[in-house]
Design a protein around this motif. Sequence first.
Motif, PDB file in Angstrom:
ATOM      1  N   THR A 197       5.127  -4.779   1.664  1.00 37.88           N
ATOM      2  CA  THR A 197       5.404  -5.524   2.806  1.00 37.88           C
ATOM      3  C   THR A 197       6.184  -4.410   3.855  1.00 37.88           C
ATOM      4  OG1 THR A 197       7.750  -5.957   2.512  1.00 37.88           O
ATOM      5  CG2 THR A 197       6.343  -7.266   1.492  1.00 37.88           C
ATOM      6  N   TYR A 245       7.903 -10.375   7.930  1.00 34.77           N
ATOM      7  CA  TYR A 245       7.102  -9.323   7.548  1.00 34.77           C
ATOM      8  C   TYR A 245       5.629  -9.474   7.563  1.00 34.77           C
ATOM      9  CZ  TYR A 245       7.462 -11.560   3.066  1.00 34.77           C
ATOM     10  OH  TYR A 245       7.394 -12.583   2.068  1.00 34.77           O
ATOM     11  N   ILE A 246       4.912  -8.389   7.364  1.00 38.81           N
ATOM     12  CA  ILE A 246       3.542  -8.383   7.207  1.00 38.81           C
ATOM     13  C   ILE A 246       3.398  -8.018   5.933  1.00 38.81           C
ATOM     14  CG2 ILE A 246       1.257  -7.288   8.090  1.00 38.81           C
ATOM     15  CD1 ILE A 246       2.516  -6.708  10.310  1.00 38.81           C
ATOM     16  N   ASP A 247       2.457  -8.754   5.162  1.00 37.21           N
ATOM     17  CA  ASP A 247       2.354  -8.490   3.673  1.00 37.21           C
ATOM     18  C   ASP A 247       0.718  -7.896   3.367  1.00 37.21           C
ATOM     19  OD1 ASP A 247       2.980  -8.813   1.007  1.00 37.21           O
ATOM     20  OD2 ASP A 247       3.242 -10.758   1.005  1.00 37.21           O
ATOM     21  N   ASN A 248       0.814  -7.342   2.407  1.00 38.25           N
ATOM     22  CA  ASN A 248      -0.546  -6.769   1.816  1.00 38.25           C
ATOM     23  C   ASN A 248      -0.479  -7.472   0.514  1.00 38.25           C
ATOM     24  OD1 ASN A 248      -2.417  -5.158   2.995  1.00 38.25           O
ATOM     25  ND2 ASN A 248      -2.044  -3.577   1.441  1.00 38.25           N
ATOM     26  N   SER A 252       0.158  -0.968   2.206  1.00 33.58           N
ATOM     27  CA  SER A 252      -0.024  -1.047   3.548  1.00 33.58           C
ATOM     28  C   SER A 252      -0.553   0.210   4.437  1.00 33.58           C
ATOM     29  CB  SER A 252       1.246  -1.468   4.309  1.00 33.58           C
ATOM     30  OG  SER A 252       1.676  -2.617   3.420  1.00 33.58           O
TER      31      SER A 252
END
Length: 327
Positions: free
Chosen positions: A68, A78-81, A199
Amino acid sequence: MESTNGTAIEVPLGQVNAEIESFFESAPPLKDSADISKKLKEFIELNSATPGNGSARRVVCVSSGGTTVPLEQRCVRYIDNFSSGHRGATSTEYFINAGYAVIYLYRRGTFQPYCRSLPDDPLLECFEFIDESDIQVRQPYSEAVKRAINGHHTAVAAGHLLKLPFTTIFEYLQMLQMIAISIRNLGPHTMFYLAAAVSDFYVPWKDMAEHKIQSASGPLDMRLVQVPKMLSVLRKEWAPMAFCISFKLETDSEILLQKADMALKKYKMHVVVANELLTRKEEVIVVTSDEKIHVCRDKTRPGSDVEKPLIELLVERHSAHIKGPHA
């Protein structure tokens, strides 16, 4: 970097090191770093002892799940991968069966080794309430639960499985560095099987808002910085004698092998496992400097997976690496 004609351009290692140093300096301190170091030291010492057959035990770091990217220091968003962690968890079992000790670097909440046959919510679905002092395994899941518990406990008790969880990109890369430096002295008997979805971009810690970003402020305009590519430094400095495998996932089959070849050359990997999103559970392509090998699951056997023949092939290649030059 990549040139206009699609070939890989090698970035000087000094520049890469400067970017990595800047990343680590700006990252928040790793929680429980002393405890992680202690666990790694004990695990490596245990598996450095030569077993009864006279050969040193091999150690593999399996990374699994996605990282994340926090958008706030006190993180709410958050941005998730995305990655389920299925490949890493399944591969861990096969590595242990092949005689390896596994450091399982995994995303919290993703698939775990020995749990493939359990339902998505095993605690609630596999057990039933009997009375105030007793619960029991429901009959349809009894064999699966027995296998999961026995496999996991046996591997941990024997010192063949060490599980280290992460969530953020900061945790993952700091822990990967710790692991690589910790097992460096084991030389070519070590392997990195880097199946985690890492990420590509992040927000530097110093640039983040401390508290939750307020939606009333209007549209969010945020600059993401490229995550430094750690693979080349892993290969050349952190663990130069280890056998290193990375993964390349694409949704477009037309560019998959080209991208895998570029990763192989750019980061000096020994193997890149190329997989297409829609067929990744059925087949992969093992890319090396001189060949491309299609690996498929055995469709004639119910419950078979592609990880079994994949790990068998990689163990064979690792054996050749141990016997040959390692630089």
